[in-house]
Structures are given as structure tokens and as C-alpha cells.
Write an enzyme that holds these catalytic residues in place. Structure first.
Site, mmCIF file in Angstrom:
data_model
loop_
_atom_site.group_PDB
_atom_site.id
_atom_site.type_symbol
_atom_site.label_atom_id
_atom_site.label_comp_id
_atom_site.label_asym_id
_atom_site.label_seq_id
_atom_site.Cartn_x
_atom_site.Cartn_y
_atom_site.Cartn_z
ATOM 1 N N LYS A 229 60.889 52.901 67.034
ATOM 2 C CA LYS A 229 61.118 51.839 66.043
ATOM 3 C C LYS A 229 62.517 51.238 66.209
ATOM 4 O O LYS A 229 62.701 50.017 66.141
ATOM 5 C CB LYS A 229 60.955 52.416 64.623
ATOM 6 C CG LYS A 229 61.260 51.440 63.512
ATOM 7 C CD LYS A 229 60.249 50.331 63.419
ATOM 8 C CE LYS A 229 60.690 49.249 62.443
ATOM 9 N NZ LYS A 229 59.764 48.121 62.374
ATOM 10 N N CYS A 283 65.030 44.652 58.629
ATOM 11 C CA CYS A 283 64.766 45.453 59.832
ATOM 12 C C CYS A 283 65.732 45.132 60.971
ATOM 13 O O CYS A 283 66.607 45.933 61.288
ATOM 14 C CB CYS A 283 63.326 45.234 60.283
ATOM 15 S SG CYS A 283 62.138 45.907 59.117
HETATM 16 N N1 LIG Z 1 59.463 45.117 54.904
HETATM 17 C C1 LIG Z 1 59.231 45.162 56.194
HETATM 18 O O1 LIG Z 1 58.862 44.163 56.797
HETATM 19 C C2 LIG Z 1 59.366 46.450 56.977
HETATM 20 C C3 LIG Z 1 58.806 46.516 58.254
HETATM 21 C C4 LIG Z 1 58.914 47.711 58.967
HETATM 22 C C5 LIG Z 1 59.586 48.806 58.407
HETATM 23 N N2 LIG Z 1 60.137 48.706 57.158
HETATM 24 C C6 LIG Z 1 60.832 49.868 56.621
HETATM 25 O O2 LIG Z 1 60.017 50.449 55.601
HETATM 26 C C7 LIG Z 1 60.846 51.037 54.586
HETATM 27 C C8 LIG Z 1 60.466 50.453 53.235
HETATM 28 O O3 LIG Z 1 60.722 49.068 53.286
HETATM 29 P P1 LIG Z 1 60.149 48.065 52.195
HETATM 30 O O4 LIG Z 1 60.365 46.706 52.761
HETATM 31 O O5 LIG Z 1 58.774 48.459 51.777
HETATM 32 O O6 LIG Z 1 61.171 48.343 50.999
HETATM 33 P P2 LIG Z 1 61.024 47.826 49.475
HETATM 34 O O7 LIG Z 1 62.391 47.807 48.930
HETATM 35 O O8 LIG Z 1 60.150 46.620 49.427
HETATM 36 O O9 LIG Z 1 60.189 49.021 48.794
HETATM 37 C C9 LIG Z 1 60.672 50.297 48.642
HETATM 38 C C10 LIG Z 1 60.198 50.823 47.291
HETATM 39 O O10 LIG Z 1 60.610 52.191 47.191
HETATM 40 C C11 LIG Z 1 60.932 52.437 45.836
HETATM 41 N N3 LIG Z 1 61.718 53.664 45.779
HETATM 42 C C12 LIG Z 1 63.039 53.859 46.034
HETATM 43 N N4 LIG Z 1 63.352 55.167 45.897
HETATM 44 C C13 LIG Z 1 62.206 55.806 45.557
HETATM 45 C C14 LIG Z 1 61.882 57.160 45.292
HETATM 46 N N5 LIG Z 1 62.806 58.129 45.356
HETATM 47 N N6 LIG Z 1 60.615 57.459 44.943
HETATM 48 C C15 LIG Z 1 59.671 56.489 44.874
HETATM 49 N N7 LIG Z 1 59.918 55.176 45.124
HETATM 50 C C16 LIG Z 1 61.173 54.859 45.473
HETATM 51 C C17 LIG Z 1 61.646 51.172 45.391
HETATM 52 O O11 LIG Z 1 61.639 51.048 43.989
HETATM 53 C C18 LIG Z 1 60.812 50.103 46.096
HETATM 54 O O12 LIG Z 1 59.759 49.608 45.267
HETATM 55 C C19 LIG Z 1 62.300 50.753 55.007
HETATM 56 O O13 LIG Z 1 62.779 51.846 55.731
HETATM 57 C C20 LIG Z 1 62.153 49.548 55.928
HETATM 58 O O14 LIG Z 1 63.198 49.485 56.859
HETATM 59 C C21 LIG Z 1 60.026 47.553 56.434
#
Ligand SMILES: NC(=O)c1ccc[n+]([C@@H]2O[C@H](COP(=O)([O-])OP(=O)(O)OC[C@H]3O[C@@H](n4cnc5c(N)ncnc54)[C@H](O)[C@@H]3O)[C@@H](O)[C@H]2O)c1
Length: 429
Positions: A229, A283
Site C-alpha cells: 500500500k 492517501c
Molecule cells: N478514503 C480513502 O479513499 C482511503 C483509501 C484507501 C485507504 N484509506 C485508509 O483507510 C483508513 C480509514 O480512512 P477513511 O477515509 O475511511 O477515514 P474516515 O475518517 O472517513 O473514517 C474513519 C472513521 O473511524 C472512526 N474512528 C476513529 N477512531 C475510532 C475508534 N477507536 N473506534 C471506532 N471508530 C473510530 C471515525 O469516527 C471515522 O468515522 C485510513 O488509514 C486511510 O488512510 C482510505
């Protein structure tokens, strides 16, 4: 060529036995919510968990709490079927997918507190035989580090002999590659990499993803999966930096970067990307730092690319300043705030950075963002106004096109007459 069949239709084509009755998805944001709703559409009982009460309430009212094509319908039917329910605390389940944020701190080192908190909270409800998968983009070694946290929290789950590989649960890492704007489709169609702390863990994680993934699923170790990744996004960042550096050079020489790049790309072995106002999102602008932080002496190229891309907003700001001095007006219209076209995601957005900087430094700024209804607080506090593009352009002398939203393609060129246009994305060429 993959077809754009809605995922709910695809399930009928997948006669895969589902090895887990209940799956908990921890973190119901851009990644977790589509995953939870997709699993529920496969007949799995999904227990979503998020620390945000707002997100949990929205989901239990059968709504997505952010905008993503096709997601509302998927969430609605998952909740209506009774197979998706959201909670603020972890619930017992057979498998757990953790998708919480992994941002960087001011010093560019990874902030792993969300992963740590989620892991420690999940540890409390684990039972022997469960599967824990991390999807958050993370430094190499994170899955094994999480196994250590679980051993600390739950010594009863450590088999005789101790050690990471002796947990009585399975642990795996599965990076997420879905593209905002196409998440619901790509979740099913993309190839996946599943990395186990042991080969047996990888096999179990593969069985879970096979319940909804139509792409290939490749098994490896958790370390390789974590690295995959990071190098995917560092590769993209380095290539974008090259295009942005070409744009910087072209600007100094008064040459058109898009014309030069499109002609260079006529070479059979050259494919230069398009320049832009910088690199944003959660990202590409973040993930290379995880590798740079772990290996600072061995990542000079990745670091230089980050610096080139982070420097682009300042190049745009300097260009606006130059034009403003020349025409004697500071009335600016910024078109777009999102970090990429046709999404509402403003995280790490260079367009936001540019608009906020201009508003803070004495420019009279109107911003247009068709994907956002409310003015982001960072802009409100510096006195910018959110407007439709018609009046915003009419009231400005400088028009800065920051995001290539489809809605901006059709702006009538007559409305731009007499304005100085700075097209940062090449949309109006
Ligand atoms: N958004 C993208 O396009 C994308 C693509 C690939 C990878 N990622 C990776 O995926 C991961 C999540 O990204 P995202 O975009 O979904 O983030 P986001 O901020 O949209 O969602 C994360 C959620 O986790 C919740 N959260 C935080 N701490 C928590 C806990 N202890 N228990 C339960 N919930 C908790 C937050 O309230 C939030 O709703 C990150 O590492 C990101 O780098 C994101």
C-alpha cells in the site's frame, strides 16, 4: 473489461460459502461504511462500530453520513434488512475489520493512536478463533504491533509459548485501494492483497474477502501487504511530482505545460501525468511519509517528491499575487475546494490551502464548491464567501480553477471575458 453492474446484482453471481456469521467493521467512514454495507448485502450480520455518535445515528437511520455514489441505497437496504446495525462500542463478532484514520502529525510521523485505541477496544470483546484484519494504511510492522497490544490486553488469548504467532486468534492486514467516487463498484471489482501474520491467517482473511470480492485475492505476509500500500501511493506521488515539476519549469519559461506533456506522451514509452495545484486527500499526500519516517536515509526520492507536491500551492499563490499586482485587483474567485474532481472530500486539499491562504492575506475571496453545502469553518473564519460560480465569477477579476469538477467544464467562456484566468488543472485548455 469489468462491467459497472451494481454490487447488489453481483451477489447472485457469487456462489461463495461465507465462513463468518458476524463481522464487526470498526470505523465507519469512507472505507468502513461501504465495506460494512457490502458485507451485509452478502447476508452477513454486520456490527458497525464508530466513536462518532453522529455517524452511528445516521447509519441506524439508514443514511450514509457522507456523499458517495450508490452508497445511500446500499446502506438503506443493509439497515432495512436488519443485517447492518451501528454501535459506539465494540460488539462480539467472528471477524473484525478495522478501518480507522491513520493521519500524520506535524512532524510528519504517523499518528497511530486511532489504531491503538480501536485495537485495545476490540481486544476486550475477542474470543478464541476470531479474525482481526487491519485495513487502515499503516507503517510496515503495524499488524504485528497490534498483535502485541492484544497480547497485553488479553493474556488469556496467548497460546503456550507466547510470541506474536501464538495468539489464539488470526491477524491480517488488507490494504484498501478503492477510489472515492467509485468506492461501491471498486470494493467488489478490485484485486486485493491479504497479508497474514501467518499463512493460515492470510487464508482466513482471503475467505472473508472472497465473500464479496470479484477481483483476484493474493495472499502474502502482513509486512509485504503493509508495504504494498505504501509503495503504491509513493509511486503515484513521485510521478505526480514529476508532472508538477514540469509545470513549475514551464511557468518560468512562459510555456504551456499541458501542451508540452501531451506532446511528450506521443513518445511510445513516455506517460507523464497531468500537473495540478498540489496533491491532497488522505492517501497520496500522507502515506509516503510512513516509509520516509521509517527509513529517512533511504528515501530521498520520495521525500523530494513530497516537497515538490507540497510546494505547488505556494506556486499557485505566488502566481495569483503576481497577477493581482499587475491588474491592481485582489478580487479572486476560487473554483473548487475538494482534493480531487467530483468528490466532497476536503481533507489535505491543496485547493483549500490556497483559498484559505488568499483569504487570510488580504484577498477578497469567493469560493465555489458544488459538492459542499456549508462553508468549511477554516474558510468562514477568514472571511471568504461560498457562492455559486455564476455570481462569484462575475464579481471577481481573477478566476483560479483549482479542481477539475465536471460542473466547471461547462462554464460559459463568455463569462470569463475580461478576467484573468489561472487554470491549475488544464480543464479549459
Ligand atoms: N478514503 C480513502 O479513499 C482511503 C483509501 C484507501 C485507504 N484509506 C485508509 O483507510 C483508513 C480509514 O480512512 P477513511 O477515509 O475511511 O477515514 P474516515 O475518517 O472517513 O473514517 C474513519 C472513521 O473511524 C472512526 N474512528 C476513529 N477512531 C475510532 C475508534 N477507536 N473506534 C471506532 N471508530 C473510530 C471515525 O469516527 C471515522 O468515522 C485510513 O488509514 C486511510 O488512510 C482510505
Amino acid at each position: 473489461m469489468a462491467t459497472e453492474t451494481p454490487p447488489t446484482e453481483l451477489w447472485r453471481l457469487l456462489p461463495v460459502p461465507i465462513p463468518f456469521e458476524t463481522v464487526s467493521v470498526v470505523g465507519l467512514g469512507y472505507i468502513g461504511l461501504p465495506t460494512a454495507a457490502t458485507l451485509a448485502s452478502r447476508g452477513i450480520q454486520v456490527l458497525g462500530v464508530d466513536v462518532s455518535l453522529k455517524a452511528v445515528n445516521a447509519i441506524n437511520e439508514a443514511r450514509a453520513h457522507f456523499s458517495e455514489p450508490d452508497l445511500d441505497g446500499l446502506v438503506q437496504s443493509a439497515v432495512a434488512s436488519g443485517r447492518l446495525r451501528a454501535y459506539t462500542e465494540p460488539q462480539p463478532a467472528d471477524a473484525f475489520i478495522i478501518a480507522v484514520p491513520t493521519p500524520i502529525q506535524h512532524d510528519k510521523s504517523p499518528d497511530m493512536t486511532y489504531v491503538e485505541n480501536a485495537t485495545r477496544a476490540v481486544a476486550k470483546v475477542l474470543k478464541e478463533g476470531d479474525l482481526v484484519i487491519l485495513e487502515s494504511t499503516s507503517p510496515v510492522g503495524t499488524t504485528e504491533w497490534m498483535a502485541g497490544l492484544i497480547r497485553e490486553e488479553r493474556p488469556d488469548l496467548v497460546a503456550a509459548g507466547g510470541g506474536v504467532h501464538d495468539l489464539k486468534i488470526s491477524m491480517a492486514y488488507c490494504p484498501e485501494r478503492i477510489l472515492p467516487g467509485r468506492m461501491v463498484f471498486e470494493l467488489v471489482e478490485n484485486d486485493r492483497i491479504v497479508g497474514g501474520v501467518t499463512p493460515g491467517c492470510a487464508a482466513r482473511a482471503k475467505a472473508l474477502y472472497a465473500s464479496f470480492v470479484r477481483g483476484n485475492i493474493f495472499e502474502t505476509s502482513s509486512g509485504v501487504a503493509e508495504l504494498v500500500k505504501l509503495i503504491e501511493n509513493a509511486y503515484r506521488d513521485v510521478n505526480i511530482a514529476f508532472a508538477n515539476e514540469v509545470a513549475n519549469v514551464c511557468q518560468r519559461m512562459g510555456l504551456d505545460a499541458w501542451e508540452a506533456i501531451s506532446l511528450a506522451n506521443k513518445h511510445p514509452r513516455v506517460t507523464i501525468l497531468n500537473p495540478g495545484p498540489g496533491v491532497g486527500g488522505h492517501c497520496i499526500a500522507v502515506d509516503p511519509w510512513f516509509l520516509i519516517d521509517q527509513h529517512p536515509k533511504h528515501t530521498p526520492l520520495m521525500k523530494a517528491a513530497r516537497e515538490v507536491n507540497d510546494g505547488r500551492p505556494h506556486t499557485v499563490i505566488a502566481r495569483v499575487a503576481e497577477v493581482a499586482t499587475k491588474i491592481g485587483s485582489r478580487k479572486v474567485c476560487c473554483l473548487g475546494l475538494a482534493y480531487k474532481p467530483d468528490v466532497d472530500d476536503l481533507r489535505e486539499s491543496p485547493a483549500m490551502e490556497i483559498a484559505v491562504h488568499l483569504a487570510k492575506h488580504g484577498y477578497d475571496v469567493r469560493v465555489c464548491e458544488p459538492h459542499v453545502e456549508d462553508m468549511p469553518s477554516a474558510l468562514e473564519t477568514v472571511g471568504a464567501s461560498l457562492q455559486d460560480f455564476g455570481p462569484a465569477i462575475a464579481d471577481s477579476d481573477i478566476v483560479v480553477l483549482l479542481v477539475g469538477h465536471t460542473a466547471f467544464k461547462d462554464i460559459d467562456p463568455a463569462s470569463l471575458e475580461g478576467k484573468t484566468v489561472i487554470d491549475c488543472v488544464g480543464l479549459w485548455r
